[in-house]
Design an enzyme around this catalytic site. Structure first.
Site, PDB file in Angstrom:
ATOM      1  CD  GLU A 134       0.213   1.197  -3.087  1.00  7.58           C
ATOM      2  OE1 GLU A 134       1.511   0.965  -2.973  1.00  7.58           O
ATOM      3  OE2 GLU A 134      -0.035   1.841  -4.069  1.00  7.58           O
ATOM      4  CB  ILE A 135       0.378  -5.470   0.990  1.00  7.94           C
ATOM      5  CG1 ILE A 135      -0.653  -4.606   1.994  1.00  7.94           C
ATOM      6  CG2 ILE A 135       0.674  -6.704   1.820  1.00  7.94           C
ATOM      7  CD1 ILE A 135      -2.007  -5.259   2.702  1.00  7.94           C
TER       8      ILE A 135
END
Length: 166
Positions: A134-135
Site C-alpha cells: 500500500e505504501i
C-alpha cells in the site's frame, strides 16, 4: 459512508504519488469510512485513497475480522529487514490476478492516526506485505512494477483476458 468507484489498471492516476494529509478533520474521517466501505464491497484486505482517485496518503487495512480495521495516515517505512519473503499479491485495482512478490520480511512503520497523533508499528508476515504494497501505491508504484518484465507481461495479458470475458 459510501462505496466509491475503484480505479482500474492501467488508469494513469494509479501511478501518481499521493500528497501528505495535512488536515485531520471530519473530511478525513469520512474519506477513511468510505475507503472501508469500498474495501469491503470490493472485496479486499487493503485500500488507499489513490485507489478511489483521491491523491492523499491514507490507507485502510482489514486483514481479518479478528484483526479489525487499521487506518494509517501518511505512513512511511522507517526500517526494513534484510531477510526477504515471497508472498502472493494482487490489487483491487486489478481484480482476478495474483503473483508472488519478494519483499522484506519485517518492517517498522511510522504513521499518524486519524487524530493526527504519531504512531509506530512493527509488522511481519501478511501485515508487513500489506504495508509495503500500500505504501508503494501511495508512492505511485503499482505492485506489478515489482515483478520481472516477463511475469508482468504475462500477468497483464491474463488480466486483459479476464477484463474482456463476459
Amino acid at each position: 459512508m459510501t462505496i466509491r468507484p475503484i480505479l482500474r489498471f492501467p488508469d494513469p492516476r494509479l501511478r501518481i504519488p499521493a500528497a501528505p494529509v495535512r488536515d485531520f478533520d471530519a473530511a478525513l474521517r469520512s474519506l477513511a469510512a468510505d475507503l472501508l466501505d469500498t474495501l469491503r464491497a470490493a472485496p479486499g484486505i487493503g485500500i488507499t485513497a489513490p485507489h478511489i482517485g483521491v491523491a492523499q496518503r491514507l490507507v485502510v487495512l482489514e486483514l481479518s475480522a479478528l484483526d479489525g480495521v487499521r487506518t494509517y495516515v501518511n505512513p512511511e517505512i522507517v526500517w526494513a529487514s534484510a531477510e526477504m519473503a515471497r508472498h502472493p499479491e494482487g490489487s483491487i485495482a486489478m481484480p482476478g490476478v495474483t503473483e508472488e512478490v519478494e519483499r522484506p520480511a519485517c518492517v517498522h512503520l511510522r504513521y499518524r492516526d486519524l487524530d493526527g497523533a504519531e504512531q509506530m508499528e512493527e509488522a511481519e508476515g501478511l501485515l508487513a506485505v500489506c504495508h509495503q504494497h500500500e505504501i508503494d501505491q501511495l508512492d505511485g508504484v503499482f505492485w506489478i512494477q515489482r515483478l520481472s518484465r516477463l511475469k508482468r507481461d504475462r500477468l497483464v495479458k491474463r488480466y486483459g483476458k479476464l477484463a474482456r470475458a463476459p
